[in-house]
Design an enzyme around this catalytic site. Structure first.
Site, PDB file in Angstrom:
ATOM      1  N   HIS A  50       0.848  -1.187   0.000  1.00  0.00           N
ATOM      2  CA  HIS A  50       0.000   0.000   0.000  1.00  0.00           C
ATOM      3  C   HIS A  50       0.883   1.236   0.000  1.00  0.00           C
ATOM      4  O   HIS A  50       2.102   1.164   0.097  1.00  0.00           O
ATOM      5  CB  HIS A  50      -0.986   0.013   1.182  1.00  0.00           C
ATOM      6  CG  HIS A  50      -0.381   0.189   2.533  1.00  0.00           C
ATOM      7  ND1 HIS A  50      -1.071   0.729   3.577  1.00  0.00           N
ATOM      8  CD2 HIS A  50       0.833  -0.101   3.024  1.00  0.00           C
ATOM      9  CE1 HIS A  50      -0.309   0.771   4.654  1.00  0.00           C
ATOM     10  NE2 HIS A  50       0.856   0.259   4.351  1.00  0.00           N
ATOM     11  N   CYS A 104       6.258   5.822   4.039  1.00  0.00           N
ATOM     12  CA  CYS A 104       5.003   5.156   3.668  1.00  0.00           C
ATOM     13  C   CYS A 104       4.325   5.838   2.475  1.00  0.00           C
ATOM     14  O   CYS A 104       3.391   5.294   1.901  1.00  0.00           O
ATOM     15  CB  CYS A 104       4.055   5.106   4.853  1.00  0.00           C
ATOM     16  SG  CYS A 104       4.665   4.095   6.210  1.00  0.00           S
ATOM     17  N   HIS A 129       4.941   0.120  -0.656  1.00  0.00           N
ATOM     18  CA  HIS A 129       5.722  -0.669   0.299  1.00  0.00           C
ATOM     19  C   HIS A 129       4.801  -1.762   0.821  1.00  0.00           C
ATOM     20  O   HIS A 129       3.577  -1.652   0.753  1.00  0.00           O
ATOM     21  CB  HIS A 129       6.275   0.196   1.439  1.00  0.00           C
ATOM     22  CG  HIS A 129       5.233   0.719   2.375  1.00  0.00           C
ATOM     23  ND1 HIS A 129       4.437   1.797   2.055  1.00  0.00           N
ATOM     24  CD2 HIS A 129       4.851   0.323   3.604  1.00  0.00           C
ATOM     25  CE1 HIS A 129       3.601   2.037   3.060  1.00  0.00           C
ATOM     26  NE2 HIS A 129       3.833   1.149   4.007  1.00  0.00           N
ATOM     27  N   HIS A 140       3.757  -5.215   3.587  1.00  0.00           N
ATOM     28  CA  HIS A 140       3.739  -5.746   4.949  1.00  0.00           C
ATOM     29  C   HIS A 140       3.263  -7.191   4.926  1.00  0.00           C
ATOM     30  O   HIS A 140       2.519  -7.608   4.028  1.00  0.00           O
ATOM     31  CB  HIS A 140       2.771  -4.955   5.838  1.00  0.00           C
ATOM     32  CG  HIS A 140       3.122  -3.526   5.989  1.00  0.00           C
ATOM     33  ND1 HIS A 140       4.124  -3.088   6.822  1.00  0.00           N
ATOM     34  CD2 HIS A 140       2.613  -2.414   5.404  1.00  0.00           C
ATOM     35  CE1 HIS A 140       4.210  -1.777   6.748  1.00  0.00           C
ATOM     36  NE2 HIS A 140       3.298  -1.338   5.892  1.00  0.00           N
ATOM     37  N   ASP A 186      -4.713 -10.687  -0.144  1.00  0.00           N
ATOM     38  CA  ASP A 186      -3.416 -11.358  -0.180  1.00  0.00           C
ATOM     39  C   ASP A 186      -2.700 -11.151  -1.512  1.00  0.00           C
ATOM     40  O   ASP A 186      -3.266 -11.392  -2.576  1.00  0.00           O
ATOM     41  CB  ASP A 186      -3.583 -12.852   0.090  1.00  0.00           C
ATOM     42  CG  ASP A 186      -2.263 -13.542   0.403  1.00  0.00           C
ATOM     43  OD1 ASP A 186      -1.362 -12.893   0.981  1.00  0.00           O
ATOM     44  OD2 ASP A 186      -2.136 -14.734   0.075  1.00  0.00           O
ATOM     45  N   HIS A 187      -1.459 -10.693  -1.420  1.00  0.00           N
ATOM     46  CA  HIS A 187      -0.596 -10.415  -2.571  1.00  0.00           C
ATOM     47  C   HIS A 187      -1.218  -9.390  -3.520  1.00  0.00           C
ATOM     48  O   HIS A 187      -1.116  -9.503  -4.739  1.00  0.00           O
ATOM     49  CB  HIS A 187      -0.220 -11.714  -3.302  1.00  0.00           C
ATOM     50  CG  HIS A 187       0.734 -12.541  -2.517  1.00  0.00           C
ATOM     51  ND1 HIS A 187       0.313 -13.437  -1.556  1.00  0.00           N
ATOM     52  CD2 HIS A 187       2.087 -12.594  -2.525  1.00  0.00           C
ATOM     53  CE1 HIS A 187       1.368 -14.008  -1.018  1.00  0.00           C
ATOM     54  NE2 HIS A 187       2.460 -13.516  -1.572  1.00  0.00           N
ATOM     55  N   GLU A 237       0.197  -4.632  11.417  1.00  0.00           N
ATOM     56  CA  GLU A 237       0.914  -4.214  10.215  1.00  0.00           C
ATOM     57  C   GLU A 237       2.381  -4.636  10.335  1.00  0.00           C
ATOM     58  O   GLU A 237       2.992  -5.050   9.359  1.00  0.00           O
ATOM     59  CB  GLU A 237       0.808  -2.705  10.050  1.00  0.00           C
ATOM     60  CG  GLU A 237       1.462  -2.189   8.789  1.00  0.00           C
ATOM     61  CD  GLU A 237       1.306  -0.687   8.655  1.00  0.00           C
ATOM     62  OE1 GLU A 237       0.760  -0.247   7.632  1.00  0.00           O
ATOM     63  OE2 GLU A 237       1.718   0.040   9.573  1.00  0.00           O
TER      64      GLU A 237
END
Length: 138
Positions: free
Chosen positions: A14, A33, A39, A41, A79-80, A127
């Site tokens: 995100h 960020c 970036h 997580h 996810d991904h 996070e």
């Protein structure tokens, strides 16, 4: 009242930025960020529901059912993925953990209501190891 929890995880990217601000202001407020190239997580999601155990099964909710709902409604969408670009329920919203956890609550509350008497109590979204948010639907 009994509280049970299910833990899942997802990996996602995100970017925190306000499109109404300059790049300089975004960097000032969001630091790294606000990186233009995103970036990522390794998120951890803990969903807690509450209710009275069923006298026949002893369950507040079947944890397999809860896990399946979380995977279908949340994990498969996140996810991904790039939260800013790829996740329909986050379109047009700030991709902060605070907003994300509120949207996750909304989706899970709707999906669980017809399946069980159990009700959402808390969602915790990590996070990082040190940064997490809790939401109670308030």
């Amino acid at each position: 009242m009994v509280y049970i929890s299910r833990k899942e995880h997802f990996n996602a990217a995100h970017r925190l930025f306000n499109p109404n601000w300059s790049d300089e202001r975004n960097k000032e407020v969001f630091g790294p960020c606000a990186n233009h190239n995103w970036h990522g997580h390794n998120f951890e999601l803990i969903v807690t529901v509450r209710g009275e155990p069923d006298p026949d099964t002893g369950f507040v909710i079947d944890l397999k059912v809860l896990g399946d709902v979380i995977k279908r409604e949340i994990i498969e969408q996140l996810d991904h993925k790039n939260i800013n670009l790829d996740v329909p329920f986050m379109q047009g919203k700030m991709a902060s953990c605070e907003i994300l956890v509120m949207e996750i609550w909304r989706l899970l509350e709707q999906a669980l209501a017809p399946l069980s008497e159990a009700r959402l109590h808390q969602i915790r979204l990590y996070e990082t190891e040190r940064n997490f948010v809790d939401y109670y639907g308030e």
